[in-house]
Design a protein around this motif. Structure first.
Motif, short mmCIF file in Angstrom:
data_model
loop_
_atom_site.label_atom_id
_atom_site.label_comp_id
_atom_site.label_asym_id
_atom_site.label_seq_id
_atom_site.Cartn_x
_atom_site.Cartn_y
_atom_site.Cartn_z
N THR A 182 0.84 -1.19 0.00
CA THR A 182 0.00 0.00 0.00
C THR A 182 0.87 1.24 0.00
O THR A 182 1.70 1.43 0.89
CB THR A 182 -0.92 0.02 1.24
OG1 THR A 182 -1.85 -1.06 1.14
CG2 THR A 182 -1.69 1.33 1.33
N ALA A 183 0.70 2.08 -1.03
CA ALA A 183 1.55 3.26 -1.19
C ALA A 183 1.07 4.05 -2.40
O ALA A 183 0.24 3.57 -3.18
CB ALA A 183 3.01 2.85 -1.39
N ILE A 184 1.64 5.22 -2.55
CA ILE A 184 1.49 5.95 -3.81
C ILE A 184 2.67 5.55 -4.68
O ILE A 184 3.83 5.62 -4.24
CB ILE A 184 1.47 7.47 -3.59
CG1 ILE A 184 0.29 7.86 -2.70
CG2 ILE A 184 1.39 8.19 -4.93
CD1 ILE A 184 0.27 9.33 -2.32
N TYR A 185 2.40 5.14 -5.89
CA TYR A 185 3.44 4.70 -6.82
C TYR A 185 3.70 5.81 -7.83
O TYR A 185 2.77 6.32 -8.48
CB TYR A 185 3.01 3.41 -7.51
CG TYR A 185 3.12 2.21 -6.60
CD1 TYR A 185 2.21 2.02 -5.56
CD2 TYR A 185 4.15 1.30 -6.74
CE1 TYR A 185 2.32 0.94 -4.69
CE2 TYR A 185 4.28 0.21 -5.89
CZ TYR A 185 3.36 0.04 -4.87
OH TYR A 185 3.48 -1.02 -4.00
N THR A 230 0.09 7.34 -8.49
CA THR A 230 -1.18 6.62 -8.48
C THR A 230 -1.24 5.80 -7.20
O THR A 230 -0.27 5.14 -6.83
CB THR A 230 -1.34 5.74 -9.74
OG1 THR A 230 -2.64 5.15 -9.74
CG2 THR A 230 -0.29 4.64 -9.82
N GLN A 231 -2.36 5.86 -6.52
CA GLN A 231 -2.49 5.23 -5.21
C GLN A 231 -2.85 3.76 -5.36
O GLN A 231 -3.76 3.40 -6.11
CB GLN A 231 -3.58 5.93 -4.39
CG GLN A 231 -3.92 5.26 -3.08
CD GLN A 231 -2.86 5.49 -2.00
OE1 GLN A 231 -2.55 6.63 -1.68
NE2 GLN A 231 -2.31 4.41 -1.45
N VAL A 232 -2.14 2.92 -4.63
CA VAL A 232 -2.46 1.50 -4.52
C VAL A 232 -2.80 1.22 -3.07
O VAL A 232 -2.01 1.54 -2.18
CB VAL A 232 -1.29 0.61 -4.98
CG1 VAL A 232 -1.59 -0.86 -4.69
CG2 VAL A 232 -1.02 0.81 -6.46
N PHE A 233 -3.96 0.64 -2.85
CA PHE A 233 -4.39 0.32 -1.49
C PHE A 233 -4.72 -1.15 -1.44
O PHE A 233 -5.62 -1.61 -2.15
CB PHE A 233 -5.59 1.17 -1.10
CG PHE A 233 -6.01 0.96 0.33
CD1 PHE A 233 -7.01 0.05 0.65
CD2 PHE A 233 -5.39 1.64 1.36
CE1 PHE A 233 -7.37 -0.17 1.97
CE2 PHE A 233 -5.75 1.44 2.67
CZ PHE A 233 -6.75 0.53 2.99
#
Length: 121
Positions: free
Chosen positions: A91-94, A115-118
């Protein structure tokens, strides 16, 4: 103005997969090495993966090796990051990045907006 635009982030369950894309706005990016970083809120941005202009020499950070795959399509001026077997720590902003050189080095000359990955359990 040269630009990098990421897409493909979102919500995903642990053990799932995602493919992130980074589209470059100018043709000269075909000869730039490109990479991905990620940042968790409150922590420093960390290197994830990079690839040279030919797409034949990928580099990976140790925590993601074996689960992440970076690739590029120079006809589309796009770099991809395939993420498999996602876990909560992903989980992070890529962020997409590029250097004005054929082979990867630091620091990047260009950054995307992220782009946010959760990842949920």
């Amino acid at each position: 103005q040269a630009d990098l635009v990421e897409s493909g982030g979102g919500f995903v369950q642990a053990a799932g997969s995602l493919r992130l894309s980074c589209a470059a706005s100018e043709p000269q990016f075909r000869t730039y090495a490109m990479g991905w970083f990620r940042q968790v809120y409150g922590k420093e941005r960390e290197f994830v993966a990079a690839i040279d202009w030919t797409g034949e020499k990928p580099l990976y950070a140790a925590p993601v090796k074996g689960r992440f795959t970076i690739s590029r399509d120079n006809a589309k001026i796009t770099v991809y990051l395939q993420i498999n077997n996602l876990n909560l720590d992903d989980t992070a902003i890529y962020y997409c990045a590029a250097v004005r050189r054929l082979y990867w080095s630091l620091p990047p000359d260009y950054w995307g907006r992220g782009t946010q990955v959760f990842v949920s359990s």
